[in-house]
Design a protein around this motif. Structure first.
Motif, PDB file in Angstrom:
ATOM      1  N   LYS A 147       0.795  -1.061  -0.017  1.00 29.38           N
ATOM      2  CA  LYS A 147       0.073  -0.132  -0.078  1.00 29.38           C
ATOM      3  C   LYS A 147       0.848   1.201   0.027  1.00 29.38           C
ATOM      4  CE  LYS A 147      -4.034   1.796   2.193  1.00 29.38           C
ATOM      5  NZ  LYS A 147      -3.785   2.972   3.161  1.00 29.38           N
ATOM      6  N   SER A 148       1.752   1.243   0.936  1.00 35.25           N
ATOM      7  CA  SER A 148       2.621   2.396   0.938  1.00 35.25           C
ATOM      8  C   SER A 148       3.397   2.731  -0.147  1.00 35.25           C
ATOM      9  CB  SER A 148       3.590   2.435   2.202  1.00 35.25           C
ATOM     10  OG  SER A 148       4.583   1.557   1.883  1.00 35.25           O
ATOM     11  N   ARG A 149       4.227   1.615  -0.921  1.00 38.39           N
ATOM     12  CA  ARG A 149       4.911   1.696  -2.219  1.00 38.39           C
ATOM     13  C   ARG A 149       3.996   2.201  -3.232  1.00 38.39           C
ATOM     14  NH1 ARG A 149       9.769   2.527  -4.030  1.00 38.39           N
ATOM     15  NH2 ARG A 149      10.295   1.258  -5.728  1.00 38.39           N
ATOM     16  N   VAL A 150       2.821   1.630  -3.507  1.00 30.12           N
ATOM     17  CA  VAL A 150       1.535   2.152  -4.465  1.00 30.12           C
ATOM     18  C   VAL A 150       1.367   3.491  -4.260  1.00 30.12           C
ATOM     19  CG1 VAL A 150      -0.517   1.917  -5.289  1.00 30.12           C
ATOM     20  CG2 VAL A 150       0.608  -0.180  -4.757  1.00 30.12           C
ATOM     21  N   GLU A 151       1.157   4.044  -3.277  1.00 33.34           N
ATOM     22  CA  GLU A 151       1.184   5.418  -2.617  1.00 33.34           C
ATOM     23  C   GLU A 151       2.361   6.400  -3.206  1.00 33.34           C
ATOM     24  OE1 GLU A 151      -0.218   5.971   1.144  1.00 33.34           O
ATOM     25  OE2 GLU A 151      -2.111   5.023   0.664  1.00 33.34           O
ATOM     26  N   GLU A 152       3.534   5.534  -2.889  1.00 26.88           N
ATOM     27  CA  GLU A 152       4.809   6.323  -3.105  1.00 26.88           C
ATOM     28  C   GLU A 152       5.001   6.699  -4.581  1.00 26.88           C
ATOM     29  OE1 GLU A 152       9.467   5.327  -2.746  1.00 26.88           O
ATOM     30  OE2 GLU A 152       8.004   4.180  -1.449  1.00 26.88           O
ATOM     31  N   MET A 153       4.543   5.434  -5.403  1.00 23.29           N
ATOM     32  CA  MET A 153       4.975   5.357  -6.710  1.00 23.29           C
ATOM     33  C   MET A 153       3.891   6.454  -7.699  1.00 23.29           C
ATOM     34  SD  MET A 153       7.200   3.636  -7.809  1.00 23.29           S
ATOM     35  CE  MET A 153       8.238   4.072  -6.832  1.00 23.29           C
ATOM     36  N   LEU A 154       2.754   6.375  -7.186  1.00 24.22           N
ATOM     37  CA  LEU A 154       1.572   7.375  -7.844  1.00 24.22           C
ATOM     38  C   LEU A 154       1.965   8.452  -7.448  1.00 24.22           C
ATOM     39  CD1 LEU A 154      -1.878   5.366  -7.023  1.00 24.22           C
ATOM     40  CD2 LEU A 154      -0.433   5.391  -8.990  1.00 24.22           C
ATOM     41  N   GLN A 155       2.485   8.944  -6.273  1.00 23.08           N
ATOM     42  CA  GLN A 155       3.164  10.432  -5.955  1.00 23.08           C
ATOM     43  C   GLN A 155       4.077  10.814  -7.107  1.00 23.08           C
ATOM     44  OE1 GLN A 155       1.562  11.537  -3.014  1.00 23.08           O
ATOM     45  NE2 GLN A 155       2.146  13.548  -3.849  1.00 23.08           N
ATOM     46  N   LEU A 156       4.804   9.469  -7.233  1.00 27.64           N
ATOM     47  CA  LEU A 156       6.057   9.779  -8.123  1.00 27.64           C
ATOM     48  C   LEU A 156       5.898  10.209  -9.492  1.00 27.64           C
ATOM     49  CD1 LEU A 156       9.304   9.481  -7.999  1.00 27.64           C
ATOM     50  CD2 LEU A 156       8.857   7.272  -9.190  1.00 27.64           C
ATOM     51  N   ILE A 157       4.840   9.609 -10.025  1.00 23.93           N
ATOM     52  CA  ILE A 157       4.438   9.795 -11.443  1.00 23.93           C
ATOM     53  C   ILE A 157       3.129  11.060 -11.498  1.00 23.93           C
ATOM     54  CG2 ILE A 157       4.803   7.617 -12.284  1.00 23.93           C
ATOM     55  CD1 ILE A 157       1.884   6.827 -12.018  1.00 23.93           C
ATOM     56  N   LEU A 169      -8.254   6.167 -18.162  1.00 25.98           N
ATOM     57  CA  LEU A 169      -7.131   7.250 -18.118  1.00 25.98           C
ATOM     58  C   LEU A 169      -6.791   7.593 -19.312  1.00 25.98           C
ATOM     59  CD1 LEU A 169      -4.617   5.152 -15.561  1.00 25.98           C
ATOM     60  CD2 LEU A 169      -6.319   6.924 -15.067  1.00 25.98           C
ATOM     61  N   SER A 170      -5.934   8.755 -19.623  1.00 22.01           N
ATOM     62  CA  SER A 170      -5.650   9.271 -21.083  1.00 22.01           C
ATOM     63  C   SER A 170      -4.378   8.153 -21.367  1.00 22.01           C
ATOM     64  CB  SER A 170      -5.369  10.594 -20.918  1.00 22.01           C
ATOM     65  OG  SER A 170      -4.034  10.794 -20.223  1.00 22.01           O
ATOM     66  N   GLY A 171      -3.741   8.324 -22.512  1.00 19.42           N
ATOM     67  CA  GLY A 171      -2.606   7.760 -22.921  1.00 19.42           C
ATOM     68  C   GLY A 171      -1.748   7.991 -22.248  1.00 19.42           C
ATOM     69  N   GLY A 172      -1.367   9.344 -21.970  1.00 16.72           N
ATOM     70  CA  GLY A 172      -0.270   9.595 -21.066  1.00 16.72           C
ATOM     71  C   GLY A 172      -0.385   8.860 -19.674  1.00 16.72           C
ATOM     72  N   GLN A 173      -1.390   9.251 -18.996  1.00 15.24           N
ATOM     73  CA  GLN A 173      -1.529   8.813 -17.765  1.00 15.24           C
ATOM     74  C   GLN A 173      -1.264   7.103 -17.661  1.00 15.24           C
ATOM     75  OE1 GLN A 173      -5.660  10.355 -17.091  1.00 15.24           O
ATOM     76  NE2 GLN A 173      -4.970  11.696 -15.678  1.00 15.24           N
ATOM     77  N   GLN A 174      -1.887   6.521 -18.709  1.00 18.20           N
ATOM     78  CA  GLN A 174      -1.672   4.925 -18.708  1.00 18.20           C
ATOM     79  C   GLN A 174      -0.187   4.514 -18.819  1.00 18.20           C
ATOM     80  OE1 GLN A 174      -4.315   2.163 -21.170  1.00 18.20           O
ATOM     81  NE2 GLN A 174      -5.571   4.111 -21.536  1.00 18.20           N
ATOM     82  N   GLN A 175       0.676   5.498 -19.468  1.00 17.37           N
ATOM     83  CA  GLN A 175       2.061   5.091 -19.725  1.00 17.37           C
ATOM     84  C   GLN A 175       2.788   5.392 -18.397  1.00 17.37           C
ATOM     85  OE1 GLN A 175       3.630   3.120 -20.944  1.00 17.37           O
ATOM     86  NE2 GLN A 175       4.152   3.517 -22.901  1.00 17.37           N
ATOM     87  N   ARG A 176       2.216   6.507 -17.724  1.00 20.51           N
ATOM     88  CA  ARG A 176       2.990   6.792 -16.405  1.00 20.51           C
ATOM     89  C   ARG A 176       2.481   5.573 -15.340  1.00 20.51           C
ATOM     90  NH1 ARG A 176       0.663  12.062 -17.530  1.00 20.51           N
ATOM     91  NH2 ARG A 176       2.314  13.823 -17.635  1.00 20.51           N
ATOM     92  N   VAL A 177       1.285   5.190 -15.437  1.00 19.88           N
ATOM     93  CA  VAL A 177       0.962   4.141 -14.633  1.00 19.88           C
ATOM     94  C   VAL A 177       1.877   2.919 -14.992  1.00 19.88           C
ATOM     95  CG1 VAL A 177      -0.702   2.410 -13.685  1.00 19.88           C
ATOM     96  CG2 VAL A 177      -1.377   4.947 -14.147  1.00 19.88           C
ATOM     97  N   ALA A 178       2.164   2.636 -16.207  1.00 18.64           N
ATOM     98  CA  ALA A 178       3.064   1.747 -16.584  1.00 18.64           C
ATOM     99  C   ALA A 178       4.496   1.545 -16.060  1.00 18.64           C
ATOM    100  CB  ALA A 178       3.048   1.366 -18.095  1.00 18.64           C
ATOM    101  N   LEU A 179       4.848   2.836 -15.986  1.00 16.99           N
ATOM    102  CA  LEU A 179       6.186   3.157 -15.557  1.00 16.99           C
ATOM    103  C   LEU A 179       6.338   2.916 -13.957  1.00 16.99           C
ATOM    104  CD1 LEU A 179       9.240   4.613 -16.142  1.00 16.99           C
ATOM    105  CD2 LEU A 179       8.079   6.657 -15.535  1.00 16.99           C
ATOM    106  N   ALA A 180       5.332   3.372 -13.335  1.00 16.18           N
ATOM    107  CA  ALA A 180       5.105   3.249 -11.787  1.00 16.18           C
ATOM    108  C   ALA A 180       4.933   1.743 -11.640  1.00 16.18           C
ATOM    109  CB  ALA A 180       3.808   4.002 -11.148  1.00 16.18           C
ATOM    110  N   ARG A 181       4.408   0.936 -12.310  1.00 21.69           N
ATOM    111  CA  ARG A 181       4.079  -0.463 -12.079  1.00 21.69           C
ATOM    112  C   ARG A 181       5.594  -1.023 -12.230  1.00 21.69           C
ATOM    113  NH1 ARG A 181       0.655  -3.895 -16.402  1.00 21.69           N
ATOM    114  NH2 ARG A 181       2.297  -3.177 -17.592  1.00 21.69           N
ATOM    115  N   ALA A 182       6.439  -0.603 -13.370  1.00 24.53           N
ATOM    116  CA  ALA A 182       7.676  -1.290 -13.646  1.00 24.53           C
ATOM    117  C   ALA A 182       8.801  -0.843 -12.529  1.00 24.53           C
ATOM    118  CB  ALA A 182       8.222  -0.856 -14.844  1.00 24.53           C
ATOM    119  N   LEU A 183       8.437   0.264 -11.569  1.00 24.60           N
ATOM    120  CA  LEU A 183       9.511   0.613 -10.816  1.00 24.60           C
ATOM    121  C   LEU A 183       9.003   0.263  -9.395  1.00 24.60           C
ATOM    122  CD1 LEU A 183       9.887   4.676 -11.930  1.00 24.60           C
ATOM    123  CD2 LEU A 183      11.640   2.652 -12.176  1.00 24.60           C
TER     124      LEU A 183
END
Lengths: 262, 353
Positions: B111-121, B134-148
């Protein structure tokens, strides 16, 4: 333009009558068990028959197992074919269509010949063995519908990329299938499941020749000996099919994430 | 030893060799771009690093560990795809936390890591949404957060900006670079867009026909291309045929103009033809101090690009592109006008194969 419209309406009405008239006739006949008035006597007679409850219950249990076995075989197969063996798709599709061209009577005689009491795997020698045989037979009969439904569901997904994304996050095959692929094709699996349910409930040949107390042979038995009850059973069977179709629609409508453009 | 070491990597599909003796050493925290046209083998290299393609030969080592034969889910590598590849049945938060759930991390930590990642993106309030919302740009940000989120050893980006529109592409590439710098994560970025590669990378590997043609910093790649392919693929390039007058002193003739390159032309014979190249930005319209070589021609094309104007001038049959800033007081010459171009000899590149 106007003439075309009139012809369309005539064609639609003809189609509706073609489908509806026999059903309305059957329904009307099932209500005429009592002389001179409409009544539910035929339904009462059917529903109070212990054999109805026994055979109906048996067929429901068999249908549930058929759905589970079918999904367990079809989902991984269709997924794997899409992911790794796309060239084999036409072959697999052909194989899954075979139950439509090979009559159930051929399948069941094949079973009886292969798995009789003097064979290497005497499944017909015990009740459980025969049930397993019937279950596999039902799974085969439902295969064309289940495979097509699941394959259509998988077509809406970018299976390869989703799999790679999951793998890069540490997921193994079981996790990918259980947590990603299955939930995303659940609607398709349910569509296949409801069709499977309808097939199993009405199936006669396999159950009769394997001598199992299923709903199909019971309907035939009642039809051979009674007048109004077979009509009532036909209406009940149709209702079950329609409820299944309605459930497919409902599940599709209430699934949140399937609205997604993938 | 480098953090990510790719040694003599080869990949063949049947008789087709798509990657040939590819070598690359990447330091920890470095941002490397694989740049090249379609079919040059850049994505295949990336997929071999990720484990999605097996190698025909060669080795891949991460932090000293040979991962060449490890399965993709055992490599601890994060990957972002061109097509986002978000799981449609999971919410944004579930997508980001997927890798940690697979890794059986405690719920509170996820939970805390997810919050941290969403904050980061920059999407802190969108955890409950589904990807299709989500828009395309938002989806790609989420994909980046998921990978990180899984704290991978290496981050692989497979043309992550290609599906986005131009404006978002520019802003997201800056964000990606910022996040990469902040986390100090070793990153390989695959792209066919030279502007993306040059603007984001510590080093760029230009690939062609399965081979790394040149590896270097963006400045070096752009200004000192080692081959004709690199020179032509990276940036816009004018090429001119020149006749050698004196190979020793570097005297050549372009049309009617004699140019002194002030460098030796090894292997060139007097009277032979060599290829010269120059970037549009080193050519000026009219005479300019410090640019002593003058070429005469006629204006063939004018393209108004807003802040800049690109012109093409016909110099003895060769079209030379040049860029000038748009100044409202000075409209560009008309097509067909005779013009003079000035350039410095040092800006002329001699192309070799």
């Amino acid at each position: 333009m106007r003439t075309q419209r009139i012809w369309s309406i005539i064609a639609l009405l003809f189609g509706l009558l073609y489908f509806a008239l026999p059903l309305i006739g059957t329904l009307e006949f099932s209500l005429r068990a009592r002389r001179g008035v409409y009544s539910l006597d035929a339904y009462r007679s059917v529903l109070s028959d212990p054999q109805f409850r026994e055979t109906f219950g048996y067929s429901i249990v068999m249908a549930i197992f058929t759905i589970l076995v079918g999904a367990l075989i079809v989902v991984p197969t269709a997924y794997w074919v899409r992911l790794k063996l796309p060239r084999l798709r036409p072959v697999v599709e052909f194989v899954t269509l075979l139950p439509l061209v090979i009559p159930p009577i051929v399948i069941v005689f094949g079973y009886i010949r292969l798995y009789n009491t003097s064979s290497f795997l005497p499944l017909t020698g015990s009740i459980m063995g025969t049930n397993v045989l019937l279950l596999l037979g039902y799974t085969t009969l439902a295969l064309p519908y289940m495979y097509r439904a699941v394959d259509t569901g998988l077509r809406t997904l970018d299976v390869a990329t989703l799999t790679e994304a999951a793998q890069s996050l540490g997921a193994g095959w079981t996790t990918i299938l259980a947590r990603l692929i299955l939930p995303n094709v659940l609607i398709a699996v349910l569509s296949g499941a409801f069709i499977t349910f309808a097939i199993v409930i009405g199936e006669f040949v396999l159950a009769s020749l394997l001598n199992r107390p299923a709903f199909g042979p019971y309907m035939q038995l009642v039809g051979a000996n009674k007048a109004y009850e077979p009509a009532a059973l036909a209406v009940i069977a149709f209702s079950i099919t329609w409820i299944c179709m309605g459930l497919i629609q409902l599940v599709t409508r209430f699934s949140k994430h399937t609205k997604a453009k993938r | 030893m480098a953090f990510l070491d790719i040694e003599h990597l080869e990949k063949s599909f049947g008789t087709n060799r798509v990657v040939k003796d590819f070598n690359l050493e990447i330091e920890q925290g470095e941002f490397i771009s694989l740049l090249g046209p379609s079919g040059c083998g850049k994505t295949t290299v990336l997929r071999m690093v990720a484990g999605f393609e097996s190698t025909s030969s060669g080795a891949i080592r991460i932090d000293g560990q040979d991962v060449t034969n490890l399965r993709p889910n055992q490599r601890n590598i994060g990957m972002v795809f061109q097509a986002y590849a978000l799981f449609p049945n999971l919410t944004v938060a579930e997508n980001v936390g997927f890798g940690m759930r697979v890794g059986k991390k405690p719920k509170a930590q996820i939970k805390s890591r997810v919050e941290e990642m969403l904050q980061l993106i920059g999407l802190p309030g969108l955890g409950g949404r589904y990807p299709f919302q989500l828009s395309g740009g938002q989806q790609q940000r989420v994909a980046l957060a998921r990978a990180l989120a899984v704290q991978p050893r290496v981050l692989l980006l497979d043309e992550p900006l290609s599906a986005l529109d131009a404006k978002i592409r520019v802003s997201l590439r800056e964000e990606i670079r910022e996040i990469q710098r902040e986390l100090g994560i070793t990153t390989i970025f695959v792209t066919h867009d030279q502007e993306e590669a040059l603007s984001m990378s510590d080093r760029v590997v230009v690939m062609n026909g399965g081979v790394a043609e040149q590896t270097g910093e963006p400045f070096e790649i752009y200004n000192h291309p080692k081959s004709r392919f690199v020179a032509q693929f990276v940036g816009t390039l004018n090429t001119l045929d020149a006749t050698v007058i004196d190979a020793k002193t570097g005297q050549v003739r372009v049309g009617e103009t004699q140019i002194g390159l002030n460098r030796e032309l090894p292997g060139a014979l007097a009277g032979s033809t060599i290829n010269l190249a120059l970037r549009p930005e080193v050519v000026s319209l009219g005479r300019k101090p410090g640019r002593d070589t003058i070429l005469k021609g006629r204006l063939a094309e004018v393209h108004f690009l807003g802040s800049t104007i690109r012109m093409r001038v016909d110099v003895d049959g060769a079209l030379i592109s040049l860029d000038t800033f748009n100044t409202p007081d000075t409209p560009p010459p008309r097509i067909g006008d005779a013009v003079e171009l000035s350039l410095a000899e040092r800006d002329l590149l001699v192309l070799t194969d």
